[in-house]
Design a protein around this motif. Sequence first.
Motif, PDB file in Angstrom:
ATOM      1  N   ALA A  54     -37.964 -26.700 -10.594  1.00 49.24           N
ATOM      2  CA  ALA A  54     -38.336 -25.857  -8.266  1.00 49.24           C
ATOM      3  C   ALA A  54     -38.101 -24.543  -8.803  1.00 49.24           C
ATOM      4  O   ALA A  54     -37.209 -24.278 -10.349  1.00 49.24           O
ATOM      5  CB  ALA A  54     -36.709 -25.728  -8.111  1.00 49.24           C
ATOM      6  N   ALA A  55     -39.450 -23.922  -8.599  1.00 42.48           N
ATOM      7  CA  ALA A  55     -39.569 -22.508  -8.287  1.00 42.48           C
ATOM      8  C   ALA A  55     -38.624 -21.575  -7.324  1.00 42.48           C
ATOM      9  O   ALA A  55     -37.478 -22.356  -7.539  1.00 42.48           O
ATOM     10  CB  ALA A  55     -40.558 -22.192  -7.344  1.00 42.48           C
ATOM     11  N   PRO A  56     -38.315 -20.858  -8.002  1.00 39.73           N
ATOM     12  CA  PRO A  56     -37.548 -19.353  -7.096  1.00 39.73           C
ATOM     13  C   PRO A  56     -36.639 -19.629  -5.773  1.00 39.73           C
ATOM     14  O   PRO A  56     -37.950 -19.762  -5.011  1.00 39.73           O
ATOM     15  CB  PRO A  56     -37.551 -17.789  -7.938  1.00 39.73           C
ATOM     16  CG  PRO A  56     -39.043 -18.653  -9.068  1.00 39.73           C
ATOM     17  CD  PRO A  56     -39.345 -19.763  -8.792  1.00 39.73           C
ATOM     18  N   HIS A  57     -36.075 -19.993  -5.208  1.00 39.75           N
ATOM     19  CA  HIS A  57     -35.237 -20.494  -4.463  1.00 39.75           C
ATOM     20  C   HIS A  57     -34.015 -19.840  -3.727  1.00 39.75           C
ATOM     21  O   HIS A  57     -33.225 -19.406  -4.849  1.00 39.75           O
ATOM     22  CB  HIS A  57     -35.809 -21.883  -3.810  1.00 39.75           C
ATOM     23  CG  HIS A  57     -34.848 -22.597  -4.356  1.00 39.75           C
ATOM     24  ND1 HIS A  57     -35.364 -23.125  -5.657  1.00 39.75           N
ATOM     25  CD2 HIS A  57     -33.686 -23.364  -4.167  1.00 39.75           C
ATOM     26  CE1 HIS A  57     -33.995 -24.102  -5.987  1.00 39.75           C
ATOM     27  NE2 HIS A  57     -34.091 -23.957  -5.097  1.00 39.75           N
ATOM     28  N   TYR A  58     -33.586 -19.848  -2.579  1.00 40.54           N
ATOM     29  CA  TYR A  58     -32.066 -19.806  -2.132  1.00 40.54           C
ATOM     30  C   TYR A  58     -31.892 -20.534  -0.497  1.00 40.54           C
ATOM     31  O   TYR A  58     -32.882 -21.589  -0.967  1.00 40.54           O
ATOM     32  CB  TYR A  58     -31.968 -18.516  -2.227  1.00 40.54           C
ATOM     33  CG  TYR A  58     -32.308 -17.843  -0.780  1.00 40.54           C
ATOM     34  CD1 TYR A  58     -31.887 -17.812   0.411  1.00 40.54           C
ATOM     35  CD2 TYR A  58     -33.525 -17.415  -1.115  1.00 40.54           C
ATOM     36  CE1 TYR A  58     -32.565 -17.259   1.129  1.00 40.54           C
ATOM     37  CE2 TYR A  58     -34.463 -16.094   0.264  1.00 40.54           C
ATOM     38  CZ  TYR A  58     -33.172 -16.525   1.593  1.00 40.54           C
ATOM     39  OH  TYR A  58     -33.944 -15.477   2.888  1.00 40.54           O
ATOM     40  N   HIS A  59     -30.565 -20.947  -0.721  1.00 38.24           N
ATOM     41  CA  HIS A  59     -29.998 -21.568   0.224  1.00 38.24           C
ATOM     42  C   HIS A  59     -29.160 -21.081   1.178  1.00 38.24           C
ATOM     43  O   HIS A  59     -27.908 -19.356   0.669  1.00 38.24           O
ATOM     44  CB  HIS A  59     -29.853 -22.605  -0.235  1.00 38.24           C
ATOM     45  CG  HIS A  59     -30.107 -23.436  -1.319  1.00 38.24           C
ATOM     46  ND1 HIS A  59     -31.322 -24.506  -0.752  1.00 38.24           N
ATOM     47  CD2 HIS A  59     -29.649 -23.685  -2.294  1.00 38.24           C
ATOM     48  CE1 HIS A  59     -31.169 -24.496  -2.315  1.00 38.24           C
ATOM     49  NE2 HIS A  59     -30.883 -24.195  -2.977  1.00 38.24           N
ATOM     50  N   GLN A  60     -29.207 -20.894   2.308  1.00 37.99           N
ATOM     51  CA  GLN A  60     -28.488 -19.980   2.743  1.00 37.99           C
ATOM     52  C   GLN A  60     -26.769 -20.553   3.351  1.00 37.99           C
ATOM     53  O   GLN A  60     -25.728 -20.392   4.034  1.00 37.99           O
ATOM     54  CB  GLN A  60     -29.020 -19.993   4.700  1.00 37.99           C
ATOM     55  CG  GLN A  60     -30.070 -19.402   4.167  1.00 37.99           C
ATOM     56  CD  GLN A  60     -31.186 -18.703   5.845  1.00 37.99           C
ATOM     57  OE1 GLN A  60     -30.774 -18.587   6.878  1.00 37.99           O
ATOM     58  NE2 GLN A  60     -32.345 -20.099   6.483  1.00 37.99           N
ATOM     59  N   THR A  61     -26.845 -22.192   3.619  1.00 39.47           N
ATOM     60  CA  THR A  61     -25.420 -22.751   3.879  1.00 39.47           C
ATOM     61  C   THR A  61     -24.670 -23.600   2.745  1.00 39.47           C
ATOM     62  O   THR A  61     -23.708 -24.110   3.428  1.00 39.47           O
ATOM     63  CB  THR A  61     -26.015 -23.533   5.033  1.00 39.47           C
ATOM     64  OG1 THR A  61     -26.671 -24.550   3.997  1.00 39.47           O
ATOM     65  CG2 THR A  61     -26.571 -23.249   6.170  1.00 39.47           C
ATOM     66  N   PHE A  62     -25.621 -23.974   2.091  1.00 38.32           N
ATOM     67  CA  PHE A  62     -24.933 -24.364   0.184  1.00 38.32           C
ATOM     68  C   PHE A  62     -24.767 -23.306  -1.088  1.00 38.32           C
ATOM     69  O   PHE A  62     -25.916 -22.933  -1.167  1.00 38.32           O
ATOM     70  CB  PHE A  62     -25.142 -25.758   0.644  1.00 38.32           C
ATOM     71  CG  PHE A  62     -26.484 -26.071   0.263  1.00 38.32           C
ATOM     72  CD1 PHE A  62     -26.455 -26.347  -1.589  1.00 38.32           C
ATOM     73  CD2 PHE A  62     -27.330 -25.917   0.823  1.00 38.32           C
ATOM     74  CE1 PHE A  62     -27.937 -26.722  -1.444  1.00 38.32           C
ATOM     75  CE2 PHE A  62     -28.024 -26.044   0.744  1.00 38.32           C
ATOM     76  CZ  PHE A  62     -29.200 -27.011  -0.349  1.00 38.32           C
ATOM     77  N   SER A  63     -24.012 -23.605  -1.417  1.00 38.74           N
ATOM     78  CA  SER A  63     -24.407 -23.256  -3.138  1.00 38.74           C
ATOM     79  C   SER A  63     -24.556 -24.237  -4.103  1.00 38.74           C
ATOM     80  O   SER A  63     -24.051 -25.529  -4.077  1.00 38.74           O
ATOM     81  CB  SER A  63     -22.497 -22.643  -3.561  1.00 38.74           C
ATOM     82  OG  SER A  63     -21.842 -23.407  -4.139  1.00 38.74           O
ATOM     83  N   GLU A  64     -24.877 -23.732  -5.073  1.00 40.44           N
ATOM     84  CA  GLU A  64     -25.378 -25.269  -6.494  1.00 40.44           C
ATOM     85  C   GLU A  64     -24.793 -24.371  -7.835  1.00 40.44           C
ATOM     86  O   GLU A  64     -24.857 -22.652  -7.792  1.00 40.44           O
ATOM     87  CB  GLU A  64     -26.882 -25.091  -6.511  1.00 40.44           C
ATOM     88  CG  GLU A  64     -27.270 -25.743  -5.124  1.00 40.44           C
ATOM     89  CD  GLU A  64     -28.801 -26.350  -5.680  1.00 40.44           C
ATOM     90  OE1 GLU A  64     -29.537 -27.692  -5.283  1.00 40.44           O
ATOM     91  OE2 GLU A  64     -30.082 -25.197  -5.681  1.00 40.44           O
ATOM     92  N   SER A  65     -24.656 -25.012  -8.542  1.00 43.55           N
ATOM     93  CA  SER A  65     -24.153 -25.214  -9.970  1.00 43.55           C
ATOM     94  C   SER A  65     -24.869 -25.146 -10.676  1.00 43.55           C
ATOM     95  O   SER A  65     -24.652 -27.000 -10.354  1.00 43.55           O
ATOM     96  CB  SER A  65     -22.157 -25.329 -10.382  1.00 43.55           C
ATOM     97  OG  SER A  65     -22.065 -23.983  -8.925  1.00 43.55           O
TER      98      SER A  65
END
Length: 156
Positions: A54-65
């Motif tokens: 996965a290329a750099p990205h972010y999510h607004q409504t959930f976290s990932e560990s």
Amino acid sequence: MSHPDPELVQVRSLADHPVVDAGTNALRMVAPGAVTAGRFGLVEYRLGPRASGAAPHYHQTFSESFYVLSGEVTLYAAGRWQPYRPGDFALAPEFGVHGFRNDSDEPASFLILFTPGIARERFFAEMAEMRRSGRRPGPEEMTAFYARHDQVMVEE
């Protein structure tokens, strides 16, 4: 005082969560949000040697560990790519830019825990189908796809 209900414990066998093959990569929805009543989702991800993830990205409504099980996973965190090895852990909270890939000559596997347990399995299933079919959606279609799945892509 009431006693805990032993029927509340859920056990899933390996057959309950088959591997989704995505070419050189594969993933297994160990515990999708539907199974955990939306508390969390757990994915086992396998990257082939020298495989993109996965290329750099972010999510607004959930976290990932991320928790590395085997091999070496290169994670994008704090504005740079760096290697993580078995036992290493990384947390990407909401709006935390992250990505992953395998820069080594050996396969790697890791767990992704996302909270809350949104229906992330749809994202992975659609991505796997695109890769498997060789279909290459245009930029507008990919933007809509990412928006549907709360994935905001960023430049490195």
